[in-house]
Scaffold this motif. Structure first.
Motif, short mmCIF file in Angstrom:
data_model
loop_
_atom_site.label_atom_id
_atom_site.label_comp_id
_atom_site.label_asym_id
_atom_site.label_seq_id
_atom_site.Cartn_x
_atom_site.Cartn_y
_atom_site.Cartn_z
N ILE A 166 41.71 49.74 53.07
CA ILE A 166 42.72 48.59 52.96
C ILE A 166 42.15 47.69 51.76
O ILE A 166 41.04 47.37 51.59
N PRO A 167 43.08 47.55 50.83
CA PRO A 167 42.60 46.76 49.55
C PRO A 167 42.14 45.56 50.16
O PRO A 167 42.59 44.61 50.92
N ILE A 168 41.06 44.84 49.35
CA ILE A 168 40.57 43.34 49.68
C ILE A 168 40.86 42.54 48.65
O ILE A 168 40.74 42.67 47.52
N TYR A 169 41.30 41.35 49.22
CA TYR A 169 41.57 40.12 48.42
C TYR A 169 40.57 39.30 48.46
O TYR A 169 40.32 38.47 49.75
N CYS A 170 40.02 38.70 47.45
CA CYS A 170 39.01 37.67 47.41
C CYS A 170 39.61 36.20 46.74
O CYS A 170 40.67 36.44 46.06
N GLN A 171 39.24 35.15 47.17
CA GLN A 171 39.75 33.97 46.97
C GLN A 171 38.49 32.99 46.34
O GLN A 171 37.56 33.06 46.69
N SER A 172 38.84 32.20 45.23
CA SER A 172 37.96 31.73 44.36
C SER A 172 37.46 30.37 44.62
O SER A 172 36.40 29.92 44.35
N GLY A 173 38.22 29.67 45.58
CA GLY A 173 37.76 28.23 45.80
C GLY A 173 38.14 27.32 44.43
O GLY A 173 38.84 27.92 43.41
N ASP A 174 37.49 26.34 44.28
CA ASP A 174 37.48 25.75 42.95
C ASP A 174 36.53 25.96 41.82
O ASP A 174 36.61 25.69 40.66
N ALA A 175 35.68 26.96 42.09
CA ALA A 175 34.77 27.52 41.12
C ALA A 175 35.43 28.65 40.32
O ALA A 175 35.14 29.69 40.55
N ARG A 176 36.66 28.47 39.86
CA ARG A 176 37.48 29.41 39.51
C ARG A 176 36.87 30.25 38.41
O ARG A 176 36.88 31.65 38.75
N GLU A 177 36.46 30.02 37.37
CA GLU A 177 35.85 30.77 36.20
C GLU A 177 34.86 31.69 36.85
O GLU A 177 34.67 32.90 36.57
N ILE A 178 33.97 31.00 37.35
CA ILE A 178 32.58 31.93 37.77
C ILE A 178 33.06 32.91 38.62
O ILE A 178 32.63 34.19 38.87
N ASN A 179 33.75 32.39 39.77
CA ASN A 179 34.22 33.39 40.87
C ASN A 179 35.17 34.63 40.38
O ASN A 179 35.06 35.51 40.83
N VAL A 180 35.99 34.28 39.48
CA VAL A 180 36.88 35.26 38.68
C VAL A 180 35.88 36.13 38.12
O VAL A 180 35.99 37.60 38.27
N ASP A 181 34.97 36.04 37.35
CA ASP A 181 34.17 36.76 36.76
C ASP A 181 33.38 37.44 37.74
O ASP A 181 33.23 38.86 37.62
N LYS A 182 32.91 36.85 38.91
CA LYS A 182 32.33 37.66 39.96
C LYS A 182 33.19 38.76 40.57
O LYS A 182 33.04 40.31 40.73
N MET A 183 34.50 38.36 40.75
CA MET A 183 35.49 39.37 41.49
C MET A 183 35.48 40.49 40.46
O MET A 183 35.73 41.64 40.97
N ILE A 184 35.74 40.37 39.17
CA ILE A 184 36.08 41.27 38.12
C ILE A 184 34.98 42.27 37.95
O ILE A 184 35.12 43.42 38.12
#
Length: 417
Positions: A166-184
């Motif tokens: 099943i594809p997994i969806y992550c959420q960033s919270g307010d730390a958008r840029e750092i967490n987007v980098d982690k997700m990528i």
């Protein structure tokens, strides 16, 4: 008697309970807190630490299986159950639920849930109780059958043993840029949520939001591995409706404009507007879905607000008032209803997203994985918490372990058959 005692243990949710109405009304963030008076009943401040309550079922062999009870981050909003009260939930569990648990055959999961979750004093039980106790009962049934929780769900709903991830969806919270980098960097399937829950984050005419969408797409190509192409999913908490218009045509126009800025990506827009009631939400969402479909847009509408229980999900699915329905597990209640909701979405050709809340726990997240995989949902939320690393590892690792066990079971069945 397979359940001989019930244990309760207070615990922490993985994030905070927030007063959504106060946030929408313009409460200012000061560091991690919100400044101002709460609006939603039960809140003594706009942001408070999430609490939970663990329920442990002591089986006849002295094995203890657990489930966790809690409510969602935005408790008390859009028809949801009120703010979680450990004392109240503990009292109802001890007085009402425990005696029922002693009476059930814990190896028969659906039947046990039907009995334990009967209305009390003509009212449905708090959904947090249904959610936590259904987790514990699912673990009990898996233990008694010497299998996995997913296999119990498959057996009870007459489903084949699943093979698909099943594809997994992550959420960033307010730390958008750092967490987007982690997700990528971790090649997350669906990202980033974005927490677009205020006028400041949405921007005048939505420009701040549009710029963020474009940045996420660009960042994906800049630092993602070759061939990595995630679904882009943004939760705007009704701000298109608040800032642009409550007219479905104008909402659809705006969403198409956003989708055009990230060609080649599937774009999920969650909660584009809050129309004030479940019926109004269904009618207007259905119009937006129809407009996007007629235009052949790559954008998809995801419903969350005012779609809480299984009955709500049925109404939205049958009206095709979304391309994808978030099955928000603590709001749905029993995990039996989560499974039914996924199957209901499939029957109506609507996407099923097994979501939940950042306020959950490792135990509730792991149980949700088993239901998601058993029913072959379209995607599931990495939870709990608002970080990426912890939630992605809890959900992702549980799924991988489960699939390894199911593959072994399948090979055993083929060998014996």
């Amino acid at each position: 008697m397979q359940i001989k005692d019930v244990l309760l243990a207070p615990g922490n949710g993985a994030f905070f309970y927030d007063d959504q109405e106060a946030v929408r009304s313009g409460a200012i963030q000061d560091g991690f807190i919100y400044v101002g008076a709460p609006i939603t009943p039960g809140f003594k401040s706009i942001r408070i630490p999430a609490s939970s309550l663990s329920v442990g079922l002591v089986l006849t062999d002295d094995t203890v299986v657990w489930g966790d009870m809690m409510n969602v981050q935005y408790s008390g909003a859009s028809g949801r159950d009120p703010l979680f009260s450990t004392n109240q939930i503990s009292d109802v569990t001890s007085r009402v639920i425990a005696p029922r648990l002693f009476e059930v055959d814990a190896s028969r999961y659906l039947q046990a849930c039907v009995h334990v979750f009967e209305p009390h004093e003509d009212n449905r039980l708090p959904l947090a109780i249904e959610y936590g106790v259904s987790q514990a009962l699912l673990r009990a049934a898996a233990h008694l059958h010497c299998g996995t929780m997913a296999e119990v769900v498959c057996a009870e709903f007459d489903l084949p043993l699943p093979t698909g991830r099943i594809p997994i969806y992550c959420q960033s919270g307010d730390a958008r840029e750092i967490n987007v980098d982690k997700m990528i960097l971790k090649s997350v399937d669906v990202l980033p949520h974005g927490l677009i829950n205020s006028r400041q984050k949405f921007g005048v005419d939505g420009q701040t939001f549009v710029d963020f969408v474009k940045w996420v797409a660009t960042r994906t190509s800049e630092i993602g591995r070759p061939g990595y192409h995630p679904v882009l999913h943004f939760d705007v908490y009704g701000w298109i409706g608040q800032e642009i218009s409550l007219e479905p045509q104008r909402i659809a126009d705006f969403i198409c404009k956003v989708a055009d800025t990230v060609p080649g990506f599937t774009l999920n827009i969650e909660s584009p507007a809050d129309f004030g009631s479940t019926q109004a939400q269904i009618e207007n969402n259905a119009k937006i879905v129809s407009i996007l479909d007629d235009r052949g847009s790559s954008a998809r509408i995801v419903v969350d607000e005012r779609c809480n229980t299984l009955d709500d999900i049925r109404l939205f699915a049958e009206a095709r008032a979304a391309h994808l329905i978030q099955i928000k597990t603590p709001d749905v209640g029993s995990l039996v209803d989560t499974a039914r909701a996924v199957l209901l979405c499939k029957e109506n050709d609507v996407g099923a997203y097994v979501g939940g809340s950042c306020t959950e726990t490792d135990l509730s997240a792991q149980a949700s994985v088993h239901v998601s995989v058993a029913t072959q949902a379209d995607m599931m939320l990495a939870k709990p918490g608002m970080g990426v690393d912890e939630a992605f590892s809890i959900v992702g690792n549980e799924q991988n372990r489960l699939l390894a066990m199911l593959n072994r079971r399948r090979a055993q069945n083929e060998k014996s058959g």
